[in-house]
Design an enzyme around this catalytic site. Structure first.
Site, PDB file in Angstrom:
ATOM      1  N   PRO A   9      57.274  34.161  47.293  1.00 33.67           N
ATOM      2  CA  PRO A   9      57.469  35.388  48.054  1.00 33.67           C
ATOM      3  C   PRO A   9      56.793  36.609  47.444  1.00 33.67           C
ATOM      4  O   PRO A   9      56.783  36.782  46.229  1.00 33.67           O
ATOM      5  CB  PRO A   9      58.989  35.568  48.087  1.00 33.67           C
ATOM      6  CG  PRO A   9      59.553  34.619  47.123  1.00 33.67           C
ATOM      7  CD  PRO A   9      58.537  33.574  46.849  1.00 33.67           C
ATOM      8  N   ASN A  10      56.236  37.398  48.328  1.00 34.32           N
ATOM      9  CA  ASN A  10      55.623  38.692  48.039  1.00 34.32           C
ATOM     10  C   ASN A  10      54.276  38.618  47.332  1.00 34.32           C
ATOM     11  O   ASN A  10      53.624  39.644  47.158  1.00 34.32           O
ATOM     12  CB  ASN A  10      56.578  39.611  47.257  1.00 34.32           C
ATOM     13  CG  ASN A  10      57.809  39.936  48.055  1.00 34.32           C
ATOM     14  OD1 ASN A  10      57.718  40.302  49.220  1.00 34.32           O
ATOM     15  ND2 ASN A  10      58.970  39.770  47.454  1.00 34.32           N
ATOM     16  N   ARG A  17      51.533  45.916  45.915  1.00 33.46           N
ATOM     17  CA  ARG A  17      52.728  46.003  45.066  1.00 33.46           C
ATOM     18  C   ARG A  17      52.439  46.915  43.877  1.00 33.46           C
ATOM     19  O   ARG A  17      51.319  47.373  43.686  1.00 33.46           O
ATOM     20  CB  ARG A  17      53.135  44.615  44.583  1.00 33.46           C
ATOM     21  CG  ARG A  17      53.616  43.718  45.701  1.00 33.46           C
ATOM     22  CD  ARG A  17      54.058  42.386  45.187  1.00 33.46           C
ATOM     23  NE  ARG A  17      55.374  42.507  44.544  1.00 33.46           N
ATOM     24  CZ  ARG A  17      55.985  41.506  43.941  1.00 33.46           C
ATOM     25  NH1 ARG A  17      55.424  40.320  43.877  1.00 33.46           N
ATOM     26  NH2 ARG A  17      57.164  41.675  43.398  1.00 33.46           N
ATOM     27  N   TYR A  22      51.312  44.452  38.479  1.00 32.13           N
ATOM     28  CA  TYR A  22      50.569  43.310  39.021  1.00 32.13           C
ATOM     29  C   TYR A  22      49.058  43.500  39.058  1.00 32.13           C
ATOM     30  O   TYR A  22      48.333  42.571  39.404  1.00 32.13           O
ATOM     31  CB  TYR A  22      51.078  42.983  40.434  1.00 32.13           C
ATOM     32  CG  TYR A  22      52.537  42.615  40.438  1.00 32.13           C
ATOM     33  CD1 TYR A  22      52.951  41.368  39.987  1.00 32.13           C
ATOM     34  CD2 TYR A  22      53.497  43.519  40.868  1.00 32.13           C
ATOM     35  CE1 TYR A  22      54.292  41.034  39.972  1.00 32.13           C
ATOM     36  CE2 TYR A  22      54.843  43.188  40.857  1.00 32.13           C
ATOM     37  CZ  TYR A  22      55.230  41.949  40.405  1.00 32.13           C
ATOM     38  OH  TYR A  22      56.565  41.619  40.386  1.00 32.13           O
ATOM     39  N   ASN A  71      53.573  29.660  41.142  1.00 30.17           N
ATOM     40  CA  ASN A  71      54.176  30.950  40.862  1.00 30.17           C
ATOM     41  C   ASN A  71      55.297  31.107  41.885  1.00 30.17           C
ATOM     42  O   ASN A  71      55.050  31.493  43.023  1.00 30.17           O
ATOM     43  CB  ASN A  71      53.160  32.086  40.990  1.00 30.17           C
ATOM     44  CG  ASN A  71      53.760  33.431  40.643  1.00 30.17           C
ATOM     45  OD1 ASN A  71      54.974  33.602  40.657  1.00 30.17           O
ATOM     46  ND2 ASN A  71      52.906  34.394  40.342  1.00 30.17           N
ATOM     47  N   ALA A  74      60.094  35.489  42.999  1.00 27.64           N
ATOM     48  CA  ALA A  74      61.515  35.737  42.737  1.00 27.64           C
ATOM     49  C   ALA A  74      62.350  34.459  42.741  1.00 27.64           C
ATOM     50  O   ALA A  74      63.412  34.408  42.115  1.00 27.64           O
ATOM     51  CB  ALA A  74      62.072  36.731  43.751  1.00 27.64           C
ATOM     52  N   ASP A  84      64.743  21.538  41.871  1.00 27.25           N
ATOM     53  CA  ASP A  84      64.945  20.114  42.152  1.00 27.25           C
ATOM     54  C   ASP A  84      63.707  19.492  42.787  1.00 27.25           C
ATOM     55  O   ASP A  84      63.353  18.352  42.477  1.00 27.25           O
ATOM     56  CB  ASP A  84      66.165  19.919  43.049  1.00 27.25           C
ATOM     57  CG  ASP A  84      67.477  20.228  42.333  1.00 27.25           C
ATOM     58  OD1 ASP A  84      67.477  20.359  41.085  1.00 27.25           O
ATOM     59  OD2 ASP A  84      68.504  20.347  43.026  1.00 27.25           O
ATOM     60  N   GLU A  95      54.092  26.566  35.487  1.00 24.73           N
ATOM     61  CA  GLU A  95      54.592  27.774  36.152  1.00 24.73           C
ATOM     62  C   GLU A  95      53.787  28.965  35.639  1.00 24.73           C
ATOM     63  O   GLU A  95      53.556  29.083  34.435  1.00 24.73           O
ATOM     64  CB  GLU A  95      56.072  27.959  35.822  1.00 24.73           C
ATOM     65  CG  GLU A  95      56.686  29.190  36.458  1.00 24.73           C
ATOM     66  CD  GLU A  95      58.169  29.279  36.178  1.00 24.73           C
ATOM     67  OE1 GLU A  95      58.919  28.387  36.626  1.00 24.73           O
ATOM     68  OE2 GLU A  95      58.578  30.239  35.499  1.00 24.73           O
ATOM     69  N   HIS A  97      53.097  33.313  35.952  1.00 23.56           N
ATOM     70  CA  HIS A  97      53.527  34.643  36.394  1.00 23.56           C
ATOM     71  C   HIS A  97      52.470  35.652  35.986  1.00 23.56           C
ATOM     72  O   HIS A  97      52.003  35.630  34.847  1.00 23.56           O
ATOM     73  CB  HIS A  97      54.881  35.023  35.790  1.00 23.56           C
ATOM     74  CG  HIS A  97      55.971  34.123  36.255  1.00 23.56           C
ATOM     75  ND1 HIS A  97      56.535  34.249  37.505  1.00 23.56           N
ATOM     76  CD2 HIS A  97      56.550  33.055  35.670  1.00 23.56           C
ATOM     77  CE1 HIS A  97      57.437  33.289  37.661  1.00 23.56           C
ATOM     78  NE2 HIS A  97      57.458  32.550  36.565  1.00 23.56           N
ATOM     79  N   SER A  99      52.816  38.960  35.774  1.00 21.99           N
ATOM     80  CA  SER A  99      53.415  39.905  34.827  1.00 21.99           C
ATOM     81  C   SER A  99      54.156  39.127  33.740  1.00 21.99           C
ATOM     82  O   SER A  99      54.449  37.942  33.887  1.00 21.99           O
ATOM     83  CB  SER A  99      54.389  40.843  35.552  1.00 21.99           C
ATOM     84  OG  SER A  99      55.527  40.125  35.999  1.00 21.99           O
ATOM     85  N   ARG A 104      60.338  42.306  31.185  1.00 23.84           N
ATOM     86  CA  ARG A 104      60.760  43.115  32.331  1.00 23.84           C
ATOM     87  C   ARG A 104      62.289  43.175  32.415  1.00 23.84           C
ATOM     88  O   ARG A 104      62.980  42.898  31.436  1.00 23.84           O
ATOM     89  CB  ARG A 104      60.140  42.551  33.603  1.00 23.84           C
ATOM     90  CG  ARG A 104      58.598  42.662  33.558  1.00 23.84           C
ATOM     91  CD  ARG A 104      57.940  42.250  34.820  1.00 23.84           C
ATOM     92  NE  ARG A 104      58.348  43.149  35.915  1.00 23.84           N
ATOM     93  CZ  ARG A 104      58.160  42.857  37.189  1.00 23.84           C
ATOM     94  NH1 ARG A 104      57.590  41.716  37.552  1.00 23.84           N
ATOM     95  NH2 ARG A 104      58.537  43.703  38.125  1.00 23.84           N
TER      96      ARG A 104
END
Length: 145
Positions: A9-10, A17, A22, A71, A74, A84, A95, A97, A99, A104
């Site tokens: 999301p986003n 943003r 970012y 990624n 949230a 899962d 994974e 990210h 940022s 944070r």
């Protein structure tokens, strides 16, 4: 070899943003960077983005890829359903990210999804995707020998 990059999301709002967090690059810039890397390395890549948890899970369940960069956005912090689904995926996976989630807000520092991935890259901007792709490509090619 096919690699899958999943963005949660986003992430489609990159460039709009918080640029201090970012950066200035857009989602299209990110996709272009990933596709350019794939072309240079002779790898097929699919970049998938969704703001909906179920769509991400459905995409992971297809199991039609040799390596995964994700990624979760949230969903990183609370989606046991995506966790899962990742556990079912038995290919190299990282994974990512943009940022540094560990520097944070407190709620962003916990990842429920990282523990079912091979590793996590956080805080290196868009370049983190390239590092993750390099890893999954290398490990996938070694395991297919």
């Amino acid at each position: 070899m096919k690699l899958l990059v999943v963005n949660g999301p986003n992430l489609n709002m990159l460039g709009k943003r918080d640029r201090n967090v970012y950066g200035n690059f857009t989602y299209d810039d990110l996709v272009r960077m990933i596709e350019d890397w794939a072309k240079r390395n002779g790898v097929e890549v699919e970049v998938f983005q969704s703001n909906h948890e179920g769509e991400i899970i459905d995409r992971l369940h297809r199991l039609d890829f040799d390596g995964l960069v994700i990624n979760p956005g949230a969903f990183t912090h609370y989606s046991y359903a995506i966790r899962d689904a990742l556990e079912i995926v038995k290919v190299p996976k990282v994974e990512v990210h943009i940022s540094n989630i560990h520097g944070r807000e407190e709620f962003r520092r916990k990842s429920v999804t990282a523990e079912v991935c091979d590793g996590q890259i956080s805080g290196l901007g868009a370049y983190g995707y390239i590092l993750a792709l390099e890893y999954v490509r290398k490990v996938s090619s070694e395991s297919s020998k």
